[in-house]
Design a protein around this motif. Structure first.
Motif, PDB file in Angstrom:
ATOM      1  N   UNK A   1      48.300-113.708  -3.145  1.00 24.18           N
ATOM      2  CA  UNK A   1      48.692-114.851  -2.289  1.00 24.18           C
ATOM      3  C   UNK A   1      49.700-114.360  -1.248  1.00 24.18           C
ATOM      4  N   UNK A   2      49.411-114.618   0.030  1.00 24.82           N
ATOM      5  CA  UNK A   2      50.328-114.160   1.082  1.00 24.82           C
ATOM      6  C   UNK A   2      51.543-115.076   1.152  1.00 24.82           C
ATOM      7  N   UNK A   3      52.630-114.543   1.710  1.00 27.24           N
ATOM      8  CA  UNK A   3      53.846-115.353   1.860  1.00 27.24           C
ATOM      9  C   UNK A   3      53.629-116.438   2.908  1.00 27.24           C
ATOM     10  N   UNK A   4      54.275-117.612   2.739  1.00 31.81           N
ATOM     11  CA  UNK A   4      54.159-118.649   3.770  1.00 31.81           C
ATOM     12  C   UNK A   4      54.800-118.206   5.084  1.00 31.81           C
ATOM     13  N   UNK A   5      54.263-118.701   6.178  1.00 28.23           N
ATOM     14  CA  UNK A   5      54.823-118.449   7.515  1.00 28.23           C
ATOM     15  C   UNK A   5      55.168-119.810   8.113  1.00 28.23           C
ATOM     16  N   UNK A   6      56.395-119.958   8.632  1.00 26.21           N
ATOM     17  CA  UNK A   6      56.829-121.227   9.219  1.00 26.21           C
ATOM     18  C   UNK A   6      57.183-121.028  10.694  1.00 26.21           C
ATOM     19  N   UNK A   7      56.618-121.895  11.514  1.00 29.23           N
ATOM     20  CA  UNK A   7      56.812-121.819  12.971  1.00 29.23           C
ATOM     21  C   UNK A   7      57.131-123.226  13.474  1.00 29.23           C
ATOM     22  N   UNK A   8      58.022-123.326  14.479  1.00 28.26           N
ATOM     23  CA  UNK A   8      58.311-124.637  15.078  1.00 28.26           C
ATOM     24  C   UNK A   8      57.927-124.629  16.556  1.00 28.26           C
ATOM     25  N   UNK A   9      57.652-125.823  17.074  1.00 32.23           N
ATOM     26  CA  UNK A   9      57.302-125.965  18.494  1.00 32.23           C
ATOM     27  C   UNK A   9      57.826-127.307  18.993  1.00 32.23           C
ATOM     28  N   UNK A  10      58.191-127.381  20.284  1.00 35.74           N
ATOM     29  CA  UNK A  10      58.856-128.596  20.793  1.00 35.74           C
ATOM     30  C   UNK A  10      57.904-129.673  21.293  1.00 35.74           C
ATOM     31  N   UNK A  11      58.364-130.926  21.170  1.00 39.65           N
ATOM     32  CA  UNK A  11      57.735-132.014  21.904  1.00 39.65           C
ATOM     33  C   UNK A  11      58.177-131.947  23.358  1.00 39.65           C
ATOM     34  N   UNK A  12      57.638-132.830  24.200  1.00 39.39           N
ATOM     35  CA  UNK A  12      57.994-132.773  25.629  1.00 39.39           C
ATOM     36  C   UNK A  12      57.948-134.157  26.254  1.00 39.39           C
ATOM     37  N   UNK A  13      58.596-134.260  27.408  1.00 36.81           N
ATOM     38  CA  UNK A  13      58.400-135.423  28.267  1.00 36.81           C
ATOM     39  C   UNK A  13      58.022-134.926  29.656  1.00 36.81           C
ATOM     40  N   UNK A  14      57.464-135.817  30.443  1.00 36.71           N
ATOM     41  CA  UNK A  14      57.194-135.538  31.854  1.00 36.71           C
ATOM     42  C   UNK A  14      58.318-136.178  32.649  1.00 36.71           C
ATOM     43  N   UNK A  15      59.113-135.354  33.345  1.00 33.78           N
ATOM     44  CA  UNK A  15      60.230-135.938  34.094  1.00 33.78           C
ATOM     45  C   UNK A  15      59.849-136.203  35.553  1.00 33.78           C
ATOM     46  N   UNK A  16      58.680-135.697  35.937  1.00 34.38           N
ATOM     47  CA  UNK A  16      58.093-136.053  37.232  1.00 34.38           C
ATOM     48  C   UNK A  16      56.589-136.016  37.034  1.00 34.38           C
ATOM     49  N   UNK A  17      55.888-137.001  37.563  1.00 35.77           N
ATOM     50  CA  UNK A  17      54.430-136.999  37.446  1.00 35.77           C
ATOM     51  C   UNK A  17      53.840-137.564  38.724  1.00 35.77           C
ATOM     52  N   UNK A  18      53.173-136.697  39.482  1.00 34.58           N
ATOM     53  CA  UNK A  18      52.533-137.098  40.742  1.00 34.58           C
ATOM     54  C   UNK A  18      51.021-137.005  40.564  1.00 34.58           C
ATOM     55  N   UNK A  19      50.327-138.048  40.974  1.00 35.73           N
ATOM     56  CA  UNK A  19      48.876-138.088  40.833  1.00 35.73           C
ATOM     57  C   UNK A  19      48.247-138.024  42.218  1.00 35.73           C
ATOM     58  N   UNK A  20      47.468-136.969  42.442  1.00 35.43           N
ATOM     59  CA  UNK A  20      46.781-136.799  43.716  1.00 35.43           C
ATOM     60  C   UNK A  20      45.392-137.425  43.680  1.00 35.43           C
ATOM     61  N   UNK A  21      44.458-136.795  44.377  1.00 35.60           N
ATOM     62  CA  UNK A  21      43.126-137.375  44.566  1.00 35.60           C
ATOM     63  C   UNK A  21      42.277-137.337  43.298  1.00 35.60           C
ATOM     64  N   UNK A  22      41.438-138.366  43.159  1.00 37.41           N
ATOM     65  CA  UNK A  22      40.413-138.404  42.119  1.00 37.41           C
ATOM     66  C   UNK A  22      39.338-137.389  42.510  1.00 37.41           C
ATOM     67  N   UNK A  23      39.022-136.474  41.588  1.00 40.01           N
ATOM     68  CA  UNK A  23      38.050-135.412  41.869  1.00 40.01           C
ATOM     69  C   UNK A  23      36.641-135.840  41.453  1.00 40.01           C
ATOM     70  N   UNK A  24      35.651-135.069  41.883  1.00 39.34           N
ATOM     71  CA  UNK A  24      34.256-135.419  41.566  1.00 39.34           C
ATOM     72  C   UNK A  24      33.968-135.338  40.067  1.00 39.34           C
ATOM     73  N   UNK A  25      34.774-134.551  39.308  1.00 42.14           N
ATOM     74  CA  UNK A  25      34.550-134.444  37.853  1.00 42.14           C
ATOM     75  C   UNK A  25      35.237-135.566  37.067  1.00 42.14           C
TER      76      UNK A  25
END
Length: 310
Positions: free
Chosen positions: A1-25
């Motif tokens: 049995x291998x040893x456990x590995x523990x990793x952390x990662x952050x949540x986020x917020x968007x502090x600026x959000x600009x929406x440009x043109x609607x694309x064909x996709x």
């Protein structure tokens, strides 16, 4: 049995959000400034006889129940992408223990943080040594927010939000986050924005490409929270509020409690409130908690995905 590995990662917020043109996709051109927060998801991996996901954490039981615990969870897909990169045909199953500190379905990237942590943890568990660039590429294929969870800090995302450019030397900012019980569908928020733009005579397909937010970048580096407050902006906010009017009440409650600014983060429904200091953030959170809100004081920028111990 291998040893456990523990990793952390952050949540986020968007502090600026600009929406440009609607694309064909069907997607939109966007420019976003992300900030990683010191609300960290923790993922511990061990070898197992079958793929397993267990979830606990400092969020409500309802939110924990909303997290998939089968092979459809992003952490399992992250592990399988490591196997693919390392050319492992029959990867040994992994048990994932996820400790959640980021509210679920609030647009704060909790699931993306889990996937980012799983990429790093499984690579370490299996000793596959996947190189950094390949890891970022695999992250982008799994989901648009996952490369930022690996990177952390503060960054500008352009295109569909997944081409990242770090903003260095950003001073610490203190935030209060208010998640909402109900979710908001991201496609629905974008569709509502297009509808609102069309109603005032703007063609959603002809919106100019968003430009670099030089004033916000300067404010972020200056450490002046009041200057930052003046430059926060979210094009999706009006659409999110039209779909969920109580967001506006929450924002006003934050301002009345002393926030410098209050905004919907990304497509919502989390409201992010900027405070002048750590003490101010704690005071605002206490005021809002007294009024019945869930209010989480935190700060950014925070580090990206980190090995905790193994």
């Amino acid at each position: 049995m291998s040893n456990p590995v523990t990793v952390s990662a952050p949540g986020k917020i968007n502090i600026l959000f600009k929406v440009g043109a609607l694309q064909s996709d069907g997607y939109h051109e966007v420019l976003s400034v992300y900030q990683a927060l010191d609300l960290r998801e923790i993922v511990t991996v061990t070898s197992s006889e079958s793929w397993q996901v267990t979830v606990s954490g400092a969020i409500s039981a309802e939110q924990i129940q909303a997290v998939p615990t089968g092979e459809d969870n992003l952490v399992v897909r992250a592990a399988k992408s490591i196997a693919e990169l390392a050319k492992i045909e029959n990867p040994h199953p992994v048990n994932f223990e996820i400790t959640k500190n980021v509210p679920v379905a609030g647009g704060m990237g909790g699931g993306s943080a889990d996937a980012a942590a799983a990429l790093l943890a499984v690579d370490e568990l299996w000793c596959t040594g996947v190189d950094g660039e390949a890891l970022i590429k695999a992250a982008a294929e799994l989901g648009a927010d996952i490369p930022f969870a690996l990177l952390g800090g503060t960054a500008i995302g352009v295109g569909k939000g997944d081409h990242l450019e770090s903003i260095d030397n950003v001073a610490r900012l203190h935030w209060v986050l208010v998640p909402m019980d109900a979710g908001l569908s991201t496609p629905r928020v974008y569709a509502k924005l297009d509808e609102m733009r069309a109603a005032r005579g703007e063609d959603p397909r002809q919106i100019p490409t968003p430009v670099q937010p030089e004033q916000l970048i300067a404010a972020l580096k200056s450490g002046d929270a009041r200057e930052v407050a003046k430059n926060l902006h979210n094009d999706l906010q009006e659409a999110a509020i039209a779909l969920m009017p109580e967001l506006s009440i929450t924002m006003h409650a934050g301002l009345a409690a002393g926030a410098l600014a209050a905004m919907v983060s990304g497509s919502g429904p989390t409201v992010a409130m900027l405070a002048e200091s750590q003490a101010a953030a704690e005071s605002i959170a206490n005021h809002l908690a007294f009024e019945g809100y869930i209010a989480i004081p935190t700060y950014g920028p925070a580090k990206g995905t980190l090995m905790e111990h193994n």
